[in-house]
Design a protein around this motif. Structure first.
Motif, mmCIF file in Angstrom:
data_model
loop_
_atom_site.group_PDB
_atom_site.id
_atom_site.type_symbol
_atom_site.label_atom_id
_atom_site.label_comp_id
_atom_site.label_asym_id
_atom_site.label_seq_id
_atom_site.Cartn_x
_atom_site.Cartn_y
_atom_site.Cartn_z
ATOM 1 N N ALA A 156 46.997 56.410 55.167
ATOM 2 C CA ALA A 156 47.821 57.485 55.724
ATOM 3 C C ALA A 156 47.716 57.519 57.246
ATOM 4 C CB ALA A 156 47.387 58.828 55.134
ATOM 5 N N ALA A 157 46.511 57.338 57.764
ATOM 6 C CA ALA A 157 46.329 57.314 59.223
ATOM 7 C C ALA A 157 47.051 56.120 59.849
ATOM 8 C CB ALA A 157 44.846 57.277 59.558
ATOM 9 N N SER A 158 46.996 54.990 59.178
ATOM 10 C CA SER A 158 47.687 53.803 59.692
ATOM 11 C C SER A 158 49.187 54.030 59.778
ATOM 12 C CB SER A 158 47.390 52.597 58.788
ATOM 13 O OG SER A 158 46.009 52.317 58.764
ATOM 14 N N GLY A 159 49.731 54.697 58.766
ATOM 15 C CA GLY A 159 51.157 55.013 58.805
ATOM 16 C C GLY A 159 51.506 55.950 59.950
ATOM 17 N N GLY A 160 50.621 56.931 60.192
ATOM 18 C CA GLY A 160 50.860 57.846 61.307
ATOM 19 C C GLY A 160 50.826 57.141 62.643
ATOM 20 N N PHE A 161 49.867 56.231 62.822
ATOM 21 C CA PHE A 161 49.798 55.472 64.078
ATOM 22 C C PHE A 161 51.014 54.570 64.260
ATOM 23 C CE2 PHE A 161 45.051 56.143 64.008
ATOM 24 C CZ PHE A 161 45.020 56.874 65.187
ATOM 25 N N ALA A 162 51.462 53.978 63.169
ATOM 26 C CA ALA A 162 52.627 53.099 63.262
ATOM 27 C C ALA A 162 53.866 53.891 63.687
ATOM 28 C CB ALA A 162 52.867 52.411 61.922
ATOM 29 N N TYR A 163 53.998 55.091 63.145
ATOM 30 C CA TYR A 163 55.152 55.937 63.502
ATOM 31 C C TYR A 163 55.054 56.411 64.956
ATOM 32 C CZ TYR A 163 58.385 59.910 63.328
ATOM 33 O OH TYR A 163 59.397 60.804 63.574
ATOM 34 N N ALA A 164 53.837 56.795 65.370
ATOM 35 C CA ALA A 164 53.651 57.267 66.741
ATOM 36 C C ALA A 164 53.811 56.150 67.765
ATOM 37 C CB ALA A 164 52.273 57.910 66.888
ATOM 38 N N GLY A 165 53.435 54.950 67.389
ATOM 39 C CA GLY A 165 53.472 53.845 68.339
ATOM 40 C C GLY A 165 54.791 53.113 68.411
ATOM 41 N N THR A 166 55.707 53.401 67.508
ATOM 42 C CA THR A 166 57.002 52.702 67.534
ATOM 43 C C THR A 166 58.133 53.673 67.883
ATOM 44 O OG1 THR A 166 57.148 53.022 65.118
ATOM 45 C CG2 THR A 166 56.274 50.926 65.907
ATOM 46 N N LYS A 167 58.624 54.395 66.928
ATOM 47 C CA LYS A 167 59.754 55.312 67.145
ATOM 48 C C LYS A 167 59.426 56.390 68.171
ATOM 49 C CE LYS A 167 63.766 57.163 66.090
ATOM 50 N NZ LYS A 167 63.721 58.344 66.991
ATOM 51 N N LEU A 168 58.280 57.056 68.003
ATOM 52 C CA LEU A 168 57.948 58.160 68.898
ATOM 53 C C LEU A 168 57.591 57.668 70.300
ATOM 54 C CD1 LEU A 168 55.890 60.521 66.561
ATOM 55 C CD2 LEU A 168 58.307 60.651 67.192
ATOM 56 N N ALA A 169 57.002 56.494 70.394
ATOM 57 C CA ALA A 169 56.648 55.953 71.708
ATOM 58 C C ALA A 169 57.890 55.647 72.531
ATOM 59 C CB ALA A 169 55.799 54.704 71.545
ATOM 60 N N ASP A 170 58.914 55.137 71.884
ATOM 61 C CA ASP A 170 60.158 54.848 72.604
ATOM 62 C C ASP A 170 60.834 56.138 73.084
ATOM 63 O OD1 ASP A 170 59.725 52.173 72.145
ATOM 64 O OD2 ASP A 170 60.963 52.130 70.321
#
Length: 204
Positions: A156-170
């Protein structure tokens, strides 16, 4: 052996018959006769058993792990110790970028990206090593619940980091609201992954 009371009674009867032939009588008190004794049941020594001892015990099956399991576990544990320093670097640098934007110090701008990339590499490696070992140890009942809970939280944490580092980071590069959302999702993922790490650290 004949009791002494029976001998005495027989002797008195013979003496009275000799003195008074034809009138043989003898008054004997009931309490002078031998009384029957209550039977005593003796329990043989060493035959006392507990019911629980007669129930067969179920033996656990031995689970054999490969050498690769030990290697992956060592890598997994070593990388996990680098997780908190990377979280700290990402948080402090990201806080500067959030509050000051383009006026953030150069160390924050140069540190945040590598720290986030390092966290992504760490989580990717630990996902592979942890998932592989979870599958190999699937038949081992010892600590199974703890391992599964650790894996679920880590995923679950990995999924959150992936979302924060891709879509949200842009999106965070363009407006403040997206940057705040990026920070909140990243902090939530940090908290979940830290709990997941502590579950295995305390359990071992």
């Amino acid at each position: 052996m004949i009791p002494i009371t029976d001998v005495a009674v027989g002797f008195l009867m013979a003496w009275q018959a000799a003195v008074s032939p034809g009138q043989v009588s003898l008054t004997v008190r009931p309490d002078s006769l031998p009384q029957p004794r209550a039977a005593t049941v003796m329990q043989p020594v060493g035959l006392t058993m507990f019911v629980a001892d007669t129930v067969p015990r179920v033996r656990r099956k031995a689970v054999v792990y490969s050498d690769g399991y030990a290697t992956r576990l060592r890598i997994h544990k070593t990388l996990s110790w680098g997780m908190l320093p990377l979280f700290a670097a990402s948080y402090f640098s990201g806080d500067q970028l959030l509050s000051k934007g383009t006026d953030a110090p150069s160390w924050a701008r140069s540190m945040h990206g590598p720290a986030a990339t390092g966290s992504a590499v760490l989580f990717g490696a630990n996902t592979v090593t942890g998932g592989w070992n979870l599958w190999e140890g699937r038949k081992d009942p010892n600590g199974r619940t703890r391992r599964i809970l650790h894996s679920v939280l880590f995923t679950a944490a990995s999924g959150g980091f992936a979302y924060a580092g891709t879509k949200l980071a842009d999106d965070a590069e363009e407006n403040l609201t997206a940057r705040r959302k990026h920070r909140n999702v990243a902090l939530g993922s940090m908290g979940v992954s830290t709990v997941s790490w502590l579950i295995m650290l305390i359990g071992n």
